[in-house]
Design a protein around this motif. Sequence first.
Motif, PDB file in Angstrom:
ATOM      1  N   GLY A 114     -10.143 -13.041   0.853  1.00  0.00           N
ATOM      2  CA  GLY A 114     -11.277 -13.539   0.078  1.00  0.00           C
ATOM      3  C   GLY A 114     -11.968 -14.699   0.769  1.00  0.00           C
ATOM      4  O   GLY A 114     -13.210 -14.793   0.780  1.00  0.00           O
ATOM      5  N   LYS A 115     -11.203 -15.581   1.359  1.00  0.00           N
ATOM      6  CA  LYS A 115     -11.786 -16.710   2.087  1.00  0.00           C
ATOM      7  C   LYS A 115     -12.544 -16.228   3.318  1.00  0.00           C
ATOM      8  O   LYS A 115     -13.619 -16.753   3.658  1.00  0.00           O
ATOM      9  N   MET A 116     -12.012 -15.227   3.997  1.00  0.00           N
ATOM     10  CA  MET A 116     -12.656 -14.718   5.201  1.00  0.00           C
ATOM     11  C   MET A 116     -13.953 -13.990   4.881  1.00  0.00           C
ATOM     12  O   MET A 116     -14.919 -14.040   5.645  1.00  0.00           O
ATOM     13  N   GLN A 117     -13.973 -13.336   3.731  1.00  0.00           N
ATOM     14  CA  GLN A 117     -15.186 -12.621   3.333  1.00  0.00           C
ATOM     15  C   GLN A 117     -16.369 -13.561   3.133  1.00  0.00           C
ATOM     16  O   GLN A 117     -17.521 -13.179   3.343  1.00  0.00           O
ATOM     17  N   VAL A 118     -16.078 -14.789   2.751  1.00  0.00           N
ATOM     18  CA  VAL A 118     -17.142 -15.784   2.582  1.00  0.00           C
ATOM     19  C   VAL A 118     -17.914 -15.971   3.883  1.00  0.00           C
ATOM     20  O   VAL A 118     -19.127 -16.178   3.888  1.00  0.00           O
ATOM     21  N   TYR A 119     -17.202 -15.882   5.001  1.00  0.00           N
ATOM     22  CA  TYR A 119     -17.811 -16.084   6.313  1.00  0.00           C
ATOM     23  C   TYR A 119     -18.164 -14.779   7.007  1.00  0.00           C
ATOM     24  O   TYR A 119     -18.636 -14.792   8.154  1.00  0.00           O
ATOM     25  N   GLY A 120     -17.919 -13.657   6.356  1.00  0.00           N
ATOM     26  CA  GLY A 120     -18.238 -12.374   6.952  1.00  0.00           C
ATOM     27  C   GLY A 120     -17.334 -11.997   8.108  1.00  0.00           C
ATOM     28  O   GLY A 120     -17.724 -11.241   9.014  1.00  0.00           O
ATOM     29  N   ILE A 121     -16.091 -12.491   8.099  1.00  0.00           N
ATOM     30  CA  ILE A 121     -15.144 -12.209   9.172  1.00  0.00           C
ATOM     31  C   ILE A 121     -14.375 -10.937   8.836  1.00  0.00           C
ATOM     32  O   ILE A 121     -13.834 -10.816   7.732  1.00  0.00           O
ATOM     33  N   PRO A 122     -14.287  -9.995   9.756  1.00  0.00           N
ATOM     34  CA  PRO A 122     -13.562  -8.752   9.474  1.00  0.00           C
ATOM     35  C   PRO A 122     -12.096  -8.999   9.130  1.00  0.00           C
ATOM     36  O   PRO A 122     -11.399  -9.747   9.825  1.00  0.00           O
ATOM     37  N   ALA A 123     -11.651  -8.378   8.061  1.00  0.00           N
ATOM     38  CA  ALA A 123     -10.243  -8.425   7.651  1.00  0.00           C
ATOM     39  C   ALA A 123      -9.911  -7.070   7.043  1.00  0.00           C
ATOM     40  O   ALA A 123     -10.506  -6.668   6.040  1.00  0.00           O
ATOM     41  N   LYS A 124      -8.979  -6.381   7.651  1.00  0.00           N
ATOM     42  CA  LYS A 124      -8.659  -5.017   7.224  1.00  0.00           C
ATOM     43  C   LYS A 124      -7.204  -4.934   6.788  1.00  0.00           C
ATOM     44  O   LYS A 124      -6.321  -5.557   7.393  1.00  0.00           O
ATOM     45  N   VAL A 125      -6.948  -4.159   5.723  1.00  0.00           N
ATOM     46  CA  VAL A 125      -5.590  -3.921   5.243  1.00  0.00           C
ATOM     47  C   VAL A 125      -5.279  -2.438   5.380  1.00  0.00           C
ATOM     48  O   VAL A 125      -6.048  -1.588   4.921  1.00  0.00           O
ATOM     49  N   VAL A 126      -4.161  -2.117   6.010  1.00  0.00           N
ATOM     50  CA  VAL A 126      -3.661  -0.749   6.084  1.00  0.00           C
ATOM     51  C   VAL A 126      -2.201  -0.778   5.642  1.00  0.00           C
ATOM     52  O   VAL A 126      -1.397  -1.537   6.190  1.00  0.00           O
ATOM     53  N   THR A 127      -1.869   0.035   4.635  1.00  0.00           N
ATOM     54  CA  THR A 127      -0.501   0.115   4.139  1.00  0.00           C
ATOM     55  C   THR A 127       0.073   1.488   4.468  1.00  0.00           C
ATOM     56  O   THR A 127      -0.522   2.511   4.119  1.00  0.00           O
ATOM     57  N   LEU A 128       1.202   1.489   5.141  1.00  0.00           N
ATOM     58  CA  LEU A 128       1.872   2.755   5.451  1.00  0.00           C
ATOM     59  C   LEU A 128       2.749   3.143   4.265  1.00  0.00           C
ATOM     60  O   LEU A 128       3.613   2.358   3.851  1.00  0.00           O
ATOM     61  N   PRO A 129       2.563   4.298   3.700  1.00  0.00           N
ATOM     62  CA  PRO A 129       3.266   4.670   2.467  1.00  0.00           C
ATOM     63  C   PRO A 129       4.768   4.855   2.667  1.00  0.00           C
ATOM     64  O   PRO A 129       5.223   5.282   3.734  1.00  0.00           O
ATOM     65  N   ASP A 130       5.506   4.497   1.605  1.00  0.00           N
ATOM     66  CA  ASP A 130       6.957   4.750   1.549  1.00  0.00           C
ATOM     67  C   ASP A 130       7.697   4.175   2.754  1.00  0.00           C
ATOM     68  O   ASP A 130       8.522   4.848   3.384  1.00  0.00           O
ATOM     69  N   THR A 131       7.415   2.923   3.058  1.00  0.00           N
ATOM     70  CA  THR A 131       7.979   2.310   4.251  1.00  0.00           C
ATOM     71  C   THR A 131       8.875   1.121   3.919  1.00  0.00           C
ATOM     72  O   THR A 131       8.592   0.350   3.004  1.00  0.00           O
ATOM     73  N   PRO A 132       9.944   0.935   4.702  1.00  0.00           N
ATOM     74  CA  PRO A 132      10.732  -0.288   4.604  1.00  0.00           C
ATOM     75  C   PRO A 132       9.968  -1.436   5.252  1.00  0.00           C
ATOM     76  O   PRO A 132       9.005  -1.215   5.999  1.00  0.00           O
ATOM     77  N   HIS A 133      10.425  -2.640   4.998  1.00  0.00           N
ATOM     78  CA  HIS A 133       9.758  -3.803   5.567  1.00  0.00           C
ATOM     79  C   HIS A 133       9.678  -3.709   7.088  1.00  0.00           C
ATOM     80  O   HIS A 133       8.613  -3.931   7.672  1.00  0.00           O
ATOM     81  N   THR A 134      10.756  -3.360   7.737  1.00  0.00           N
ATOM     82  CA  THR A 134      10.787  -3.346   9.200  1.00  0.00           C
ATOM     83  C   THR A 134      10.455  -1.965   9.770  1.00  0.00           C
ATOM     84  O   THR A 134      11.128  -1.460  10.670  1.00  0.00           O
ATOM     85  N   PHE A 135       9.398  -1.372   9.273  1.00  0.00           N
ATOM     86  CA  PHE A 135       9.042  -0.009   9.670  1.00  0.00           C
ATOM     87  C   PHE A 135       8.750   0.108  11.159  1.00  0.00           C
ATOM     88  O   PHE A 135       8.902   1.183  11.748  1.00  0.00           O
ATOM     89  N   TRP A 136       8.304  -0.945  11.800  1.00  0.00           N
ATOM     90  CA  TRP A 136       7.946  -0.893  13.215  1.00  0.00           C
ATOM     91  C   TRP A 136       9.157  -0.670  14.128  1.00  0.00           C
ATOM     92  O   TRP A 136       9.005  -0.381  15.304  1.00  0.00           O
ATOM     93  N   LEU A 137      10.349  -0.789  13.562  1.00  0.00           N
ATOM     94  CA  LEU A 137      11.570  -0.565  14.347  1.00  0.00           C
ATOM     95  C   LEU A 137      11.952   0.910  14.424  1.00  0.00           C
ATOM     96  O   LEU A 137      12.825   1.271  15.218  1.00  0.00           O
TER      97      LEU A 137
END
Length: 336
Positions: free
Chosen positions: A287-310
């Motif tokens: 929300g703070k970044m949107q004030v300045y028009g700075i790109p902020a993207k959220v991507v959620t990988l479904p059904d994943t544990p916290h350490t999914f990158w491992l």
Amino acid sequence: MKILMIKTIALGACMVLGACSSLPPQPYENTYTVENRYAQDVKSFPSIQGIASTAVPDAVIEHKNITYVRYGQRELQLDLYLPKALAQNPTATPAPGVILVHCGGWRSGYRTHLTPMAIELAKAGYVAATISYRLAPEAQYPAAVYDVKAAIRWLRTNAGQYGADPAHIAVGGASAGGQIASLTGMTNGLRRFDPQATHSNISSDAQVILNIDGLSDFTSAEARKHEDRPGKGASAAGSWFGGSYAEQRDLWHDASPTYYVGESSPPILFLNSTQERFHVGRDEMIGKMQVYGIPAKVVTLPDTPHTFWLYEPWIKPAAAVVVEFLDKQFNHPIQR
């Protein structure tokens, strides 16, 4: 941009270059290994197919155990991964660089946790480095941030040798490393977070932030529910700050990336698991970044544990999300 000015005494000797660790670290038990995490996570997530491979493919060149900064007798090292096509072609367009900061709750973990991600980024045309940094048993906050900024400066200084573009460098990390990466990028230009700045004219600024399941606000009630445990022994965050929220309130605030958002903040990707506790402060920060028009993207990988990158099957789709975001933000010709 309003910046919290904390008391000098709160950061103590760590504010002096190298004062946090001029000698090799004392031995301590670091059991945050991929194998240990797998043994725990597979119980709750039987969809885990196995540990992500760290085998280096033919298309990638690996340079291991490169010292990127010294504090007295203490050396910190990184492993570097770059596309073979880039390394073999001296006339190739330099590639953007990515510094990767590992997980482990600020007091444990190994840089090899992000080796699979670095390999995937190198396959996609990026120069990626996994770094070791000083953990809480060796040096408390903000030493790790100093280290990451030093790694960015190292990559920028040595960009020509490895085919990296010094004008396009991202900083990313997972879990604790995601928080550290966010704080590193959000404090671009703040010299109190970069003691080496007075000794070098090379910038440690990052142009893009990659936050993989890392906190954005330590001071929120939800974060403190998990990390602030007065009378129950030091939590992971408490170990890093050297005290509970009541004891080290200034530091808990000071380490929260959300409080540094301003008009010159870098774009940020939040790549998340489905474990909500690790996303605290994210939406407020966006929300703070949107004030300045700075790109902020959220991507959620479904059904994943916290350490999914491992693990498989998530490392490749996770890396694809990162590559897509970097490609868009850098708009840079990538040799693939």
